[in-house]
Design a protein around this motif. Structure first.
Motif, PDB file in Angstrom:
ATOM      1  N   UNK A  36       0.806  -1.212   0.000  1.00 23.32           N
ATOM      2  CA  UNK A  36       0.000   0.000   0.000  1.00 23.32           C
ATOM      3  C   UNK A  36       0.839   1.262   0.000  1.00 23.32           C
ATOM      4  N   UNK A  37       2.148   1.105  -0.047  1.00 24.65           N
ATOM      5  CA  UNK A  37       3.034   2.269   0.017  1.00 24.65           C
ATOM      6  C   UNK A  37       3.222   2.881  -1.358  1.00 24.65           C
ATOM      7  N   UNK A  38       3.161   4.213  -1.429  1.00 28.24           N
ATOM      8  CA  UNK A  38       3.379   4.916  -2.685  1.00 28.24           C
ATOM      9  C   UNK A  38       4.854   4.960  -3.037  1.00 28.24           C
ATOM     10  N   UNK A  39       5.733   4.906  -2.039  1.00 22.04           N
ATOM     11  CA  UNK A  39       7.174   4.897  -2.262  1.00 22.04           C
ATOM     12  C   UNK A  39       7.764   3.685  -1.563  1.00 22.04           C
ATOM     13  N   UNK A  40       8.913   3.213  -2.043  1.00 18.05           N
ATOM     14  CA  UNK A  40       9.594   2.136  -1.310  1.00 18.05           C
ATOM     15  C   UNK A  40       9.847   2.552   0.127  1.00 18.05           C
ATOM     16  N   UNK A  41       9.693   1.608   1.053  1.00 17.06           N
ATOM     17  CA  UNK A  41       9.762   1.942   2.480  1.00 17.06           C
ATOM     18  C   UNK A  41      11.064   2.628   2.843  1.00 17.06           C
ATOM     19  N   UNK A  42      12.175   2.228   2.241  1.00 19.08           N
ATOM     20  CA  UNK A  42      13.484   2.772   2.619  1.00 19.08           C
ATOM     21  C   UNK A  42      13.938   3.899   1.705  1.00 19.08           C
ATOM     22  N   UNK A  43      13.072   4.363   0.801  1.00 22.04           N
ATOM     23  CA  UNK A  43      13.449   5.470  -0.078  1.00 22.04           C
ATOM     24  C   UNK A  43      13.369   6.789   0.687  1.00 22.04           C
ATOM     25  N   UNK A  44      14.142   7.761   0.249  1.00 14.97           N
ATOM     26  CA  UNK A  44      14.112   9.055   0.917  1.00 14.97           C
ATOM     27  C   UNK A  44      14.542  10.133  -0.059  1.00 14.97           C
ATOM     28  N   UNK A  45      14.025  11.333   0.173  1.00 16.38           N
ATOM     29  CA  UNK A  45      14.413  12.488  -0.626  1.00 16.38           C
ATOM     30  C   UNK A  45      15.700  13.068  -0.066  1.00 16.38           C
ATOM     31  N   UNK A  46      16.451  13.754  -0.920  1.00 14.60           N
ATOM     32  CA  UNK A  46      17.698  14.367  -0.505  1.00 14.60           C
ATOM     33  C   UNK A  46      17.537  15.882  -0.417  1.00 14.60           C
ATOM     34  N   UNK A  47      17.546  16.551  -1.563  1.00 13.20           N
ATOM     35  CA  UNK A  47      17.417  18.009  -1.583  1.00 13.20           C
ATOM     36  C   UNK A  47      15.999  18.437  -1.210  1.00 13.20           C
ATOM     37  N   UNK A 366       8.139   8.629  -9.835  1.00 13.33           N
ATOM     38  CA  UNK A 366       7.752   7.243  -9.577  1.00 13.33           C
ATOM     39  C   UNK A 366       6.569   7.174  -8.620  1.00 13.33           C
ATOM     40  N   UNK A 367       6.597   8.031  -7.593  1.00 11.23           N
ATOM     41  CA  UNK A 367       5.485   8.026  -6.629  1.00 11.23           C
ATOM     42  C   UNK A 367       4.191   8.485  -7.286  1.00 11.23           C
ATOM     43  N   UNK A 368       4.281   9.485  -8.186  1.00  7.60           N
ATOM     44  CA  UNK A 368       3.086   9.937  -8.897  1.00  7.60           C
ATOM     45  C   UNK A 368       2.546   8.842  -9.804  1.00  7.60           C
ATOM     46  N   UNK A 369       3.456   8.105 -10.459  1.00  3.14           N
ATOM     47  CA  UNK A 369       3.010   7.007 -11.324  1.00  3.14           C
ATOM     48  C   UNK A 369       2.319   5.926 -10.506  1.00  3.14           C
ATOM     49  N   UNK A 370       2.915   5.605  -9.346  1.00  4.24           N
ATOM     50  CA  UNK A 370       2.305   4.597  -8.476  1.00  4.24           C
ATOM     51  C   UNK A 370       0.946   5.074  -7.974  1.00  4.24           C
ATOM     52  N   UNK A 371       0.882   6.365  -7.606  1.00  3.70           N
ATOM     53  CA  UNK A 371      -0.385   6.917  -7.122  1.00  3.70           C
ATOM     54  C   UNK A 371      -1.451   6.874  -8.213  1.00  3.70           C
ATOM     55  N   UNK A 372      -1.060   7.247  -9.451  1.00  2.00           N
ATOM     56  CA  UNK A 372      -2.024   7.225 -10.555  1.00  2.00           C
ATOM     57  C   UNK A 372      -2.522   5.809 -10.823  1.00  2.00           C
ATOM     58  N   UNK A 373      -1.592   4.836 -10.800  1.00  2.00           N
ATOM     59  CA  UNK A 373      -1.989   3.451 -11.018  1.00  2.00           C
ATOM     60  C   UNK A 373      -2.903   2.964  -9.888  1.00  2.00           C
ATOM     61  N   UNK A 374      -2.574   3.366  -8.661  1.00  2.00           N
ATOM     62  CA  UNK A 374      -3.406   2.968  -7.517  1.00  2.00           C
ATOM     63  C   UNK A 374      -4.822   3.521  -7.651  1.00  2.00           C
ATOM     64  N   UNK A 375      -4.928   4.806  -7.998  1.00  2.00           N
ATOM     65  CA  UNK A 375      -6.253   5.418  -8.147  1.00  2.00           C
ATOM     66  C   UNK A 375      -7.007   4.814  -9.334  1.00  2.00           C
ATOM     67  N   UNK A 376      -6.263   4.508 -10.420  1.00  2.00           N
ATOM     68  CA  UNK A 376      -6.919   3.867 -11.573  1.00  2.00           C
ATOM     69  C   UNK A 376      -7.459   2.495 -11.187  1.00  2.00           C
ATOM     70  N   UNK A 377      -6.653   1.682 -10.492  1.00  2.00           N
ATOM     71  CA  UNK A 377      -7.097   0.355 -10.075  1.00  2.00           C
ATOM     72  C   UNK A 377      -8.271   0.454  -9.107  1.00  2.00           C
ATOM     73  N   UNK A 378      -8.235   1.461  -8.231  1.00  2.00           N
ATOM     74  CA  UNK A 378      -9.338   1.641  -7.292  1.00  2.00           C
ATOM     75  C   UNK A 378     -10.621   1.999  -8.030  1.00  2.00           C
TER      76      UNK A 378
END
Length: 485
Positions: A36-47, A366-378
């Motif tokens: 159910x995560x939009x991003x990989x659990x261990x991913x993180x932003x830098x800047x 990547x998170x936006x793509x995952x979110x779009x796919x999640x909303x489409x599947x929903x």
């Protein structure tokens, strides 16, 4: 920074080395589900990292945790702020790359020996040194050759862009007044440029090197106060090389860790000076501890620790008559880092920052793509759940339409038959000289032969009125039949 783009922004904090959470505390933190995560659990932003603390331990600040806890609109607003700051930062990086000179920021905690270190580099007791915090303003040390060979101080005026040839932008002062200027609280918010002459050969001098214009910036201590600490953070965007001076006795404080962590987001390599090393008894343990901390805070610096991390005593190097091999190696490595290896000291920080920005953008994409796919599947799942009800409604509609057609046909046929029957009976009665319908209408009495014409007219009127009544009753009956279905 562009007009209107100055925004308050909390600095991202450095993860501390914390003890493992107790079982009781761990039970309070809901585990994150990869599915159910939009991003990989261990991913993180830098800047573009969002500095928010959520959860019972206050340590859940990873991009994955925040994205899955906050609304999309909230995340978008926070990221918009970060992106605007980053765009402004990139503009300054462009200006910095185009500038052929180099700025070296000498920073560190209070009483770490920053001013002593700068004096040792200059081989002069020029910057004031005291056991108390002394440097309260930014002091930029330049080669006097940039000022037509004159040694003097230019105290820059606030809110005015400094220009060496325009005396309206600064206040001139003799070098002898330096100590009184830097310790004066009234000058705490100002900066000054200090032009000094270095008689050493270009091969030995950092300022008078014959290759590039160099500015040594002696900064106030990081933990002097929040304003000075924030100013140190802000100046990173115009700095080519960071020389971090740490005390061998104190190592890296929380402020130092936070500064180094933020600096590493752009500068993969930081020149670190561990000062007052001669005072340490167990030098091996001190060296090992410091290098372990650097490994966590700046991995790139740790990899080149032989050239970038130096354990010295600046005061000894400044006042000792004998040769100080450790400090001489420091000077040689610093010269090489700043002057000879400019691709690493000046250009690689820009590449590192841009790489981090691109990495963050890719992560957000990547998170936006995952979110779009999640909303489409929903949406598809919701549609599939609603499809049986929709099909049933369509089937019922068809049956209802057929039923309504039959009811309409039956009602029309019945109304037609009843109307036809009533009107035919009425016409037959009229043909026999009777009223078509009874009800308030009567045949007039015969008045005699002399009024026969008038009588005929009245009878005609009565018969026609009865036909009209028959038609009206037929219409009323048809309405009742239609309403009854």
């Amino acid at each position: 920074m562009r007009p209107g783009m100055q925004r308050s922004m909390t600095l991202a904090s450095v993860p501390e080395y914390e003890e493992p959470a107790s079982d009781e505390t761990a039970q309070k933190i809901p585990p994150q589900d990869d599915s159910s995560s939009l991003l990989p659990v261990h991913s993180d932003l830098q800047v573009l990292r969002l500095d928010l603390k959520l959860g019972p331990t206050g340590a859940s600040s990873t991009a994955s945790f925040l994205v899955n806890q906050l609304e999309k609109a909230s995340i978008a607003n926070l990221l918009e702020e970060r992106i605007k700051v980053s765009m402004s930062y990139i503009d300054k990086l462009k200006t910095r790359v185009e500038d052929t000179s180099s700025k070296i920021l000498v920073t560190g905690d209070l009483n770490a020996g920053k001013s002593t270190f700068v004096n040792a580099l200059m081989r002069r007791d020029i910057l004031p040194v005291d056991q108390q915090p002394c440097t309260g303003m930014f002091c930029e040390v330049h080669d006097a050759a940039e000022n037509e060979g004159r040694e003097e101080i230019h105290v820059m005026k606030q809110g005015v862009a400094y220009k060496r040839t325009d005396e309206s932008t600064f206040i001139r002062a003799p070098v002898e007044d330096l100590e009184s200027l830097v310790v004066d609280e009234e000058n705490a918010q100002r900066s000054l440029k200090l032009y000094l002459y270095d008689a050493r050969a270009p091969s030995e001098s950092l300022l008078h090197n014959g290759i590039a214009d160099i500015a040594l910036i002696d900064a106030p201590g990081l933990n002097r106060d929040s304003v000075k600490t924030t100013a140190n953070f802000a100046r990173q965007e115009e700095i080519d090389v960071v020389v971090f001076v740490a005390s061998a006795a104190n190592h890296f404080t929380l402020s130092a860790k936070e500064f180094l962590w933020n600096a590493s987001q752009e500068k993969a390599h930081i020149f670190i000076v561990v000062n007052r090393f001669d005072d340490i008894k167990d030098k091996a343990r001190c060296r090992r501890t410091v290098l372990e901390q650097i490994k966590q805070l700046s991995p790139g610096t740790y990899e080149d620790a032989e050239d970038l991390v130096h354990f010295v005593d600046s005061n000894s190097a400044l006042h000792s008559q004998s040769t100080n091999s450790s400090f001489e190696k420091l000077e040689s490595d610093l010269r090489s880092f700043v002057l000879l290896n400019r691709s690493k000291s000046k250009f690689q920080p820009v590449a590192t920052y841009l790489d981090n920005v691109i990495s963050d953008v890719n992560l957000l994409s990547a998170s936006n793509a995952i979110l779009a796919e999640t909303e489409r599947d929903q949406a598809r799942a919701d549609l599939e759940r609603a499809r049986p009800a929709l099909e049933a409604m369509k089937s019922n509609r068809d049956g209802l339409e057929d039923g309504l057609g039959d009811v309409e046909d039956d009602g029309a046929s019945k109304a037609q038959a009843r109307t036809h029957d009533r009107l035919n009976k009425g016409l037959d009665r009229v043909a026999g000289g009777q009223l078509a319908e009874e009800g308030g209408i009567s045949i007039p009495e015969y008045p005699g032969l002399f009024s026969v014409v008038e009588y005929t007219r009245e009878v005609k009127k009565a018969l026609l009125a009865s036909l009209d009544l028959s038609v009206k009753l037929a219409e009323d009956e048809a309405r009742l039949i239609t309403a009854a279905g």
